[in-house]
Write a protein that holds these residues in place. Structure first.
Motif, PDB file in Angstrom:
ATOM      1  N   GLN A  27      36.151 -29.153 -22.526  1.00  0.00           N
ATOM      2  CA  GLN A  27      37.135 -28.277 -23.151  1.00  0.00           C
ATOM      3  C   GLN A  27      36.532 -27.429 -24.272  1.00  0.00           C
ATOM      4  OE1 GLN A  27      40.681 -28.066 -22.711  1.00  0.00           O
ATOM      5  NE2 GLN A  27      40.698 -26.465 -24.245  1.00  0.00           N
ATOM      6  N   PRO A  28      36.654 -26.102 -24.189  1.00  0.00           N
ATOM      7  CA  PRO A  28      36.217 -25.280 -25.328  1.00  0.00           C
ATOM      8  C   PRO A  28      37.259 -25.328 -26.453  1.00  0.00           C
ATOM      9  CG  PRO A  28      36.973 -23.873 -23.526  1.00  0.00           C
ATOM     10  CD  PRO A  28      37.075 -25.279 -23.042  1.00  0.00           C
ATOM     11  N   VAL A  29      36.783 -25.472 -27.680  1.00  0.00           N
ATOM     12  CA  VAL A  29      37.646 -25.497 -28.856  1.00  0.00           C
ATOM     13  C   VAL A  29      37.112 -24.448 -29.832  1.00  0.00           C
ATOM     14  CG1 VAL A  29      38.609 -26.884 -30.732  1.00  0.00           C
ATOM     15  CG2 VAL A  29      38.026 -27.979 -28.539  1.00  0.00           C
ATOM     16  N   VAL A  30      37.917 -23.428 -30.112  1.00  0.00           N
ATOM     17  CA  VAL A  30      37.512 -22.330 -30.990  1.00  0.00           C
ATOM     18  C   VAL A  30      37.998 -22.608 -32.410  1.00  0.00           C
ATOM     19  CG1 VAL A  30      37.673 -19.861 -31.443  1.00  0.00           C
ATOM     20  CG2 VAL A  30      37.572 -20.692 -29.077  1.00  0.00           C
ATOM     21  N   PHE A  31      37.092 -22.529 -33.362  1.00  0.00           N
ATOM     22  CA  PHE A  31      37.408 -22.758 -34.767  1.00  0.00           C
ATOM     23  C   PHE A  31      37.381 -21.427 -35.517  1.00  0.00           C
ATOM     24  CE2 PHE A  31      35.846 -26.783 -33.258  1.00  0.00           C
ATOM     25  CZ  PHE A  31      36.589 -27.742 -33.941  1.00  0.00           C
ATOM     26  N   LEU A  32      38.493 -21.089 -36.185  1.00  0.00           N
ATOM     27  CA  LEU A  32      38.584 -19.870 -36.986  1.00  0.00           C
ATOM     28  C   LEU A  32      38.879 -20.258 -38.433  1.00  0.00           C
ATOM     29  CD1 LEU A  32      40.624 -17.536 -34.589  1.00  0.00           C
ATOM     30  CD2 LEU A  32      38.143 -17.632 -34.923  1.00  0.00           C
ATOM     31  N   HIS A  33      38.013 -19.803 -39.339  1.00  0.00           N
ATOM     32  CA  HIS A  33      38.063 -20.188 -40.750  1.00  0.00           C
ATOM     33  C   HIS A  33      39.172 -19.470 -41.514  1.00  0.00           C
ATOM     34  CE1 HIS A  33      36.383 -16.286 -41.802  1.00  0.00           C
ATOM     35  NE2 HIS A  33      35.515 -16.447 -40.813  1.00  0.00           N
ATOM     36  N   GLY A  34      39.340 -19.863 -42.760  1.00  0.00           N
ATOM     37  CA  GLY A  34      40.311 -19.236 -43.641  1.00  0.00           C
ATOM     38  C   GLY A  34      39.759 -17.985 -44.312  1.00  0.00           C
ATOM     39  N   GLY A  35      40.636 -17.238 -44.955  1.00  0.00           N
ATOM     40  CA  GLY A  35      40.235 -16.035 -45.662  1.00  0.00           C
ATOM     41  C   GLY A  35      39.219 -16.342 -46.746  1.00  0.00           C
ATOM     42  N   ARG A  52      32.222 -35.608 -28.880  1.00  0.00           N
ATOM     43  CA  ARG A  52      33.287 -36.196 -28.066  1.00  0.00           C
ATOM     44  C   ARG A  52      33.447 -35.463 -26.729  1.00  0.00           C
ATOM     45  NH1 ARG A  52      32.390 -38.629 -32.047  1.00  0.00           N
ATOM     46  NH2 ARG A  52      33.727 -40.112 -33.118  1.00  0.00           N
ATOM     47  N   GLY A  53      32.433 -34.671 -26.376  1.00  0.00           N
ATOM     48  CA  GLY A  53      32.424 -34.073 -25.045  1.00  0.00           C
ATOM     49  C   GLY A  53      33.150 -32.755 -24.916  1.00  0.00           C
ATOM     50  N   MET A  54      33.283 -32.005 -26.012  1.00  0.00           N
ATOM     51  CA  MET A  54      33.920 -30.697 -25.963  1.00  0.00           C
ATOM     52  C   MET A  54      32.946 -29.610 -26.404  1.00  0.00           C
ATOM     53  SD  MET A  54      37.706 -31.728 -27.466  1.00  0.00           S
ATOM     54  CE  MET A  54      37.168 -33.157 -28.420  1.00  0.00           C
ATOM     55  N   ARG A  55      33.296 -28.372 -26.123  1.00  0.00           N
ATOM     56  CA  ARG A  55      32.498 -27.230 -26.571  1.00  0.00           C
ATOM     57  C   ARG A  55      33.115 -26.705 -27.865  1.00  0.00           C
ATOM     58  NH1 ARG A  55      32.414 -26.067 -20.724  1.00  0.00           N
ATOM     59  NH2 ARG A  55      30.224 -26.044 -20.053  1.00  0.00           N
ATOM     60  N   ALA A  56      32.444 -26.901 -28.962  1.00  0.00           N
ATOM     61  CA  ALA A  56      32.949 -26.452 -30.263  1.00  0.00           C
ATOM     62  C   ALA A  56      32.356 -25.083 -30.577  1.00  0.00           C
ATOM     63  CB  ALA A  56      32.574 -27.452 -31.351  1.00  0.00           C
ATOM     64  N   VAL A  91      36.268 -16.498 -24.193  1.00  0.00           N
ATOM     65  CA  VAL A  91      35.934 -17.910 -23.998  1.00  0.00           C
ATOM     66  C   VAL A  91      36.434 -18.374 -22.630  1.00  0.00           C
ATOM     67  CG1 VAL A  91      36.417 -20.257 -24.792  1.00  0.00           C
ATOM     68  CG2 VAL A  91      35.825 -18.473 -26.444  1.00  0.00           C
ATOM     69  N   HIS A  92      37.660 -17.972 -22.290  1.00  0.00           N
ATOM     70  CA  HIS A  92      38.237 -18.333 -20.985  1.00  0.00           C
ATOM     71  C   HIS A  92      37.359 -17.807 -19.857  1.00  0.00           C
ATOM     72  CE1 HIS A  92      42.186 -18.634 -18.423  1.00  0.00           C
ATOM     73  NE2 HIS A  92      41.173 -19.284 -17.892  1.00  0.00           N
ATOM     74  N   GLU A  93      36.919 -16.571 -19.985  1.00  0.00           N
ATOM     75  CA  GLU A  93      36.078 -15.967 -18.953  1.00  0.00           C
ATOM     76  C   GLU A  93      34.742 -16.696 -18.820  1.00  0.00           C
ATOM     77  OE1 GLU A  93      35.742 -11.930 -20.200  1.00  0.00           O
ATOM     78  OE2 GLU A  93      37.822 -11.424 -19.689  1.00  0.00           O
ATOM     79  N   ARG A  94      34.168 -17.119 -19.935  1.00  0.00           N
ATOM     80  CA  ARG A  94      32.851 -17.760 -19.891  1.00  0.00           C
ATOM     81  C   ARG A  94      32.913 -19.190 -19.371  1.00  0.00           C
ATOM     82  NH1 ARG A  94      29.762 -15.792 -25.476  1.00  0.00           N
ATOM     83  NH2 ARG A  94      30.544 -13.642 -25.448  1.00  0.00           N
ATOM     84  N   THR A  97      38.331 -21.932 -18.437  1.00  0.00           N
ATOM     85  CA  THR A  97      39.488 -22.728 -18.821  1.00  0.00           C
ATOM     86  C   THR A  97      40.026 -22.205 -20.142  1.00  0.00           C
ATOM     87  OG1 THR A  97      40.307 -24.986 -19.173  1.00  0.00           O
ATOM     88  CG2 THR A  97      38.153 -24.455 -20.110  1.00  0.00           C
ATOM     89  N   ARG A  98      41.318 -22.350 -20.348  1.00  0.00           N
ATOM     90  CA  ARG A  98      41.891 -21.913 -21.616  1.00  0.00           C
ATOM     91  C   ARG A  98      41.368 -22.777 -22.760  1.00  0.00           C
ATOM     92  NH1 ARG A  98      48.315 -21.239 -20.177  1.00  0.00           N
ATOM     93  NH2 ARG A  98      48.118 -19.403 -18.800  1.00  0.00           N
ATOM     94  N   PRO A  99      40.990 -22.157 -23.858  1.00  0.00           N
ATOM     95  CA  PRO A  99      40.500 -22.949 -24.990  1.00  0.00           C
ATOM     96  C   PRO A  99      41.640 -23.536 -25.808  1.00  0.00           C
ATOM     97  CG  PRO A  99      40.462 -20.628 -25.549  1.00  0.00           C
ATOM     98  CD  PRO A  99      40.896 -20.706 -24.103  1.00  0.00           C
ATOM     99  N   ALA A 100      41.323 -24.545 -26.575  1.00  0.00           N
ATOM    100  CA  ALA A 100      42.175 -24.957 -27.690  1.00  0.00           C
ATOM    101  C   ALA A 100      41.653 -24.194 -28.912  1.00  0.00           C
ATOM    102  CB  ALA A 100      42.074 -26.454 -27.919  1.00  0.00           C
ATOM    103  N   ALA A 101      42.477 -24.065 -29.931  1.00  0.00           N
ATOM    104  CA  ALA A 101      42.064 -23.380 -31.149  1.00  0.00           C
ATOM    105  C   ALA A 101      42.402 -24.231 -32.356  1.00  0.00           C
ATOM    106  CB  ALA A 101      42.734 -22.020 -31.271  1.00  0.00           C
TER     107      ALA A 101
END
Length: 289
Positions: A27-35, A52-56, A91-94, A97-101
């Motif tokens: 599972q891809p998981v996209v992390f977006l930081h704060g301002g 834990r077996g995910m793509r961070a 991310v979905h294209e690469r 699968t739909r990522p979590a965020a």
């Protein structure tokens, strides 16, 4: 050991977005930081998620870190939402699968905006101490701190550390300045300044432009949001009151929230151990597994 590798994306205006990936497969998981932050705020959490077996995947948002400062000067929340939608699609294209965020503050609102305006685009969403309902005094305090030394900068990393310690007195003193170095750039005059475009706060189309209307739009749309959402709130948050969290989960059908004791708005930095544990449970990779 899973190593960090570079990854890049193209934002909604063709702007360059720089990121890192810890590829644990799955599972891809996209992390977006704060301002005012950069992708490096997620380093420890991203490594945990990858183990834990995910793509961070952690990304510098427009005007922050190593991503491009946009020539248009467009830094409204909805512009960040458009970039987030572009990242999620790529991310979905690469990875097919739909990522979590996982989004902190600005990153959380960008992710929520992307899902509600362009979705369904995500598999799940973690909001880190942010809802569309914000405490105005808390917003003023945060933006006041960000803007206070925006142009003047700091003579040294130690001076910057002292300013942060005064702003976050509940946090333990830094044992090293290396983490702080990632959030600052050293300009030609030798002074250290925050690693973001000043137009983010003082530009003609800054982060406050159109913010109230967007927040009302998001609140009105929450009953139609069936995406699984976890809100992680710092119990000492100056931005998200408990009533805001309760309102959010009452409106969004698949939302839940947890409080992190001893943490303020900067939950990830204040209590990263508890934060990582909670999101791993939510994403289906409990640490005990």
């Amino acid at each position: 050991m899973i190593e960090r590798k570079a990854i890049s994306f193209v934002g909604a205006e063709g702007n360059r977005l720089t990121g890192d990936i810890w590829d644990g497969g799955g599972q891809p998981v996209v992390f977006l930081h704060g301002g005012g932050q950069t992708r490096r705020a997620w380093d420890a959490t991203a490594r945990n998620v990858a183990k834990r077996g995910m793509r961070a995947i952690a990304v510098d948002q427009r005007g922050h870190g190593e991503s491009a400062w946009v020539e248009s000067g467009h830094y409204g929340f909805h512009h960040y939402g458009e970039d987030a939608a572009a990242i999620f699609r790529q991310v979905h294209e690469r990875f097919h699968t739909r990522p979590a965020a996982v989004g902190a503050s600005l990153g959380g609102l960008a992710s929520l905006t992307a899902e509600m305006r362009a979705g369904p685009i995500l598999d799940a969403l973690v909001l880190v101490d942010i809802t569309p309902r914000l405490d105005p005094a808390g917003v003023d305090r945060i933006q006041g701190f960000m803007g206070a030394r925006m142009e003047e900068g700091f003579a040294s990393l130690e001076e910057a550390a002292d300013a942060i310690a005064a702003y976050l007195p509940h946090r333990a003193p830094r044992r090293s300045l290396e983490g702080l170095r990632k959030n600052l750039r050293q300009d030609e005059d030798g002074r250290y300044r925050w690693h973001w475009d000043p137009a983010f706060i003082k530009g003609a189309v800054n982060i406050n432009s159109g913010a109230e209307a967007l927040m009302q739009e998001l609140i009105a749309g929450l009953p139609k949001l069936h995406l699984p959402v976890l809100l992680v709130r710092g119990m000492r948050s100056e931005l998200v009151q408990e009533s805001h969290a309760r309102e959010f989960v009452s409106l969004a059908p698949a939302a839940s929230y947890v409080d992190v004791g001893g943490a303020g708005h900067m939950v990830v930095g204040d209590r990263n151990d508890v934060f990582a544990s909670e999101i791993l449970k939510f994403l289906g990779r409990d640490q005990a597994a």
